[in-house]
Design an enzyme around this catalytic site. Structure first.
Site, mmCIF file in Angstrom:
data_model
loop_
_atom_site.group_PDB
_atom_site.id
_atom_site.type_symbol
_atom_site.label_atom_id
_atom_site.label_comp_id
_atom_site.label_asym_id
_atom_site.label_seq_id
_atom_site.Cartn_x
_atom_site.Cartn_y
_atom_site.Cartn_z
ATOM 1 N N SER A 197 1.172 -1.142 0.107
ATOM 2 C CA SER A 197 -0.366 0.397 -0.381
ATOM 3 C C SER A 197 1.012 0.766 0.268
ATOM 4 O O SER A 197 2.174 1.313 0.725
ATOM 5 C CB SER A 197 -0.552 0.169 1.632
ATOM 6 O OG SER A 197 -0.191 0.523 2.530
ATOM 7 N N ASP B 285 -1.369 -0.804 -3.957
ATOM 8 C CA ASP B 285 -3.073 -0.815 -3.202
ATOM 9 C C ASP B 285 -2.935 0.698 -2.912
ATOM 10 O O ASP B 285 -1.867 1.497 -2.348
ATOM 11 C CB ASP B 285 -2.712 -1.602 -1.736
ATOM 12 C CG ASP B 285 -4.656 -2.094 -1.910
ATOM 13 O OD1 ASP B 285 -4.888 -1.686 -2.800
ATOM 14 O OD2 ASP B 285 -4.632 -2.510 -0.438
ATOM 15 N N ASP C 130 -7.093 5.023 -5.233
ATOM 16 C CA ASP C 130 -8.566 5.287 -4.638
ATOM 17 C C ASP C 130 -9.071 6.488 -3.670
ATOM 18 O O ASP C 130 -7.807 7.780 -3.529
ATOM 19 C CB ASP C 130 -7.596 5.383 -2.788
ATOM 20 C CG ASP C 130 -8.514 5.149 -1.931
ATOM 21 O OD1 ASP C 130 -9.867 5.089 -1.919
ATOM 22 O OD2 ASP C 130 -8.394 4.540 -0.317
ATOM 23 N N GLU D 148 -12.384 2.096 -6.050
ATOM 24 C CA GLU D 148 -13.206 1.911 -5.556
ATOM 25 C C GLU D 148 -14.616 3.220 -5.484
ATOM 26 O O GLU D 148 -14.549 4.034 -5.717
ATOM 27 C CB GLU D 148 -12.784 2.503 -3.532
ATOM 28 C CG GLU D 148 -14.087 1.780 -2.898
ATOM 29 C CD GLU D 148 -13.137 2.154 -1.271
ATOM 30 O OE1 GLU D 148 -12.122 1.541 -1.742
ATOM 31 O OE2 GLU D 148 -13.866 2.200 -0.258
ATOM 32 N N HIS E 195 -12.616 -1.987 6.943
ATOM 33 C CA HIS E 195 -11.272 -1.869 6.666
ATOM 34 C C HIS E 195 -10.778 -1.656 8.085
ATOM 35 O O HIS E 195 -11.071 -0.780 9.421
ATOM 36 C CB HIS E 195 -9.953 -0.258 6.701
ATOM 37 C CG HIS E 195 -9.855 -0.542 5.236
ATOM 38 N ND1 HIS E 195 -11.051 0.521 4.099
ATOM 39 C CD2 HIS E 195 -9.339 -1.256 4.105
ATOM 40 C CE1 HIS E 195 -10.304 -0.322 2.383
ATOM 41 N NE2 HIS E 195 -9.825 -1.491 2.423
ATOM 42 N N GLY F 108 -10.869 -4.333 2.922
ATOM 43 C CA GLY F 108 -11.426 -4.994 4.599
ATOM 44 C C GLY F 108 -12.303 -6.565 5.227
ATOM 45 O O GLY F 108 -12.695 -6.762 5.876
ATOM 46 N N THR G 197 -5.158 -7.037 7.748
ATOM 47 C CA THR G 197 -4.904 -6.462 9.130
ATOM 48 C C THR G 197 -4.777 -8.670 9.239
ATOM 49 O O THR G 197 -4.252 -8.756 10.916
ATOM 50 C CB THR G 197 -5.808 -6.115 9.653
ATOM 51 O OG1 THR G 197 -6.564 -4.953 9.306
ATOM 52 C CG2 THR G 197 -6.398 -6.073 11.102
HETATM 53 O O1 G3H Z 1 -7.234 -2.850 0.720
HETATM 54 C C1 G3H Z 1 -6.110 -4.290 1.518
HETATM 55 C C2 G3H Z 1 -7.687 -4.319 2.496
HETATM 56 O O2 G3H Z 1 -8.995 -4.285 1.803
HETATM 57 C C3 G3H Z 1 -7.342 -4.861 3.889
HETATM 58 O O3 G3H Z 1 -8.383 -4.314 4.744
HETATM 59 O O4 G3H Z 1 -6.467 -4.522 6.479
HETATM 60 O O5 G3H Z 1 -9.054 -4.677 7.108
HETATM 61 O O6 G3H Z 1 -8.290 -6.664 6.287
HETATM 62 P P1 G3H Z 1 -7.763 -5.277 5.897
HETATM 63 ZN ZN ZN Z 2 -8.444 -1.494 1.050
#
Ligand code: G3H
Ligand code: ZN
Length: 282
Positions: free
Chosen positions: A50, A84, A106, A136, A182, A211, A235
């Site tokens: 990212s 990302d 984004d 998005e 997220h 997310g 995450t």
């Molecule tokens: O673009 C990255 C994802 O949306 C990761 O989301 O950290 O909540 O799994 P997360």
């Molecule tokens: Zn994301």
């Protein structure tokens, strides 16, 4: 084998009526765990870096992208590399040279007309430079350092607006807001599977779920059945990473060699990758 273009990995997922999982990485150990977990699951995978992770590495993507390319080279499964959540056009402009085959631009926090205008410009640049571009519509929300937004976090994606957005921007894939958020540390998100199906019917490009760490296994499988084709997970790896380090240090107050606890944490992350790849389908 060399890195596989994201366009190819997503196209193959579409042909299988399945999804490709894309894991956000921060450290070398994250990348090693993603590649190893994918090999153990026998499934292709996308490594995602990212904009925030690039910032953590002093604004330089190349130390991580070269590591990903080197690990992909010796992997027994296909590995893609995706940039990302980019908001900075200057970083997007470095993407191809840094080794990425795709990016997520984004502008979801912006008003609809601004999101269209900025995403369309990003798409033009990406396509002129051989990159596949995801954007998005709706607002997943939940990113701790998200910019001020024209929307409330969690505002769902409207199918008619999504059809219009894809036509106006020319994006290759659409990230949609369908109930995930997220950075959740519990797997308690509830997805709107009817909305996913309606969106899949409305737009001619693959749908992306962001997310996904907060989404239970069963809902991830149902999301794929309803039409999600790329699943973003970040995450969940960081929970495993931090848990591994914390447990190790709690039990050994004298350890100073990071290889000891990073081995543990890398193994925990590998298990998460293997499990989630088994869940979303190879
Ligand atoms: O673009 C990255 C994802 O949306 C990761 O989301 O950290 O909540 O799994 P997360
Ligand atoms: Zn994301």
């Amino acid at each position: 084998m060399p890195l596989i273009p994201t366009s190819e990995l997503v196209r193959e997922a579409c042909e299988r009526h399945s999804a490709i999982a894309a894991f956000n990485v921060i450290t070398l150990e994250h990348i090693e765990a993603v590649v190893r977990g994918a090999e153990e699951a026998g499934a292709p995978v996308i490594v995602q870096i990212s904009e925030n992770a690039v910032k953590f590495h002093a604004g330089r993507p190349i130390p991580l992208t070269r590591a990903a390319a080197a690990l992909a080279e010796s992997a027994t499964v296909g590995v893609g590399l995706h940039l990302d959540h980019v908001t900075d056009m200057a970083l997007l402009h470095q993407a191809a040279d840094a080794g990425f085959s795709s990016a997520m631009f984004d502008a979801a926090h912006e008003s609809y007309p601004d999101n269209v205008a900025h995403t369309a410009a990003a798409v033009r640049w990406a396509h002129d430079n051989g990159l596949w571009l995801e954007a998005e519509l709706g607002y997943v929300g939940g990113k701790p350092d998200a910019p001020a937004s024209a929307h409330t976090a969690g505002v769902r994606t409207d199918p008619d607006e999504a059809r219009q957005f894809v036509a106006q921007t020319g994006v290759d894939a659409l990230a949609v807001a369908v109930g995930s958020s997220h950075a959740m540390t519990t797997r308690t998100a509830t997805l709107d599977h009817d909305l996913i199906a309606a969106l899949a019917a409305a737009v001619p490009v693959p749908l992306v779920l962001h997310g996904s760490s907060g989404v239970p296994d069963e809902d991830l499988s149902r999301a794929v059945a309803a039409g999600i084709r790329k699943i973003n997970i970040g995450t969940a790896l960081n929970i495993a990473y931090t848990h591994g380090v914390r447990e190790f240090l709690d039990h050994d107050a004298k350890v100073v060699d990071p290889r000891k606890y990073l081995s543990r944490t890398r193994t925990e992350m590998t298990g998460v990758v293997r499990h989630l790849l088994g869940t979303v389908g190879a």
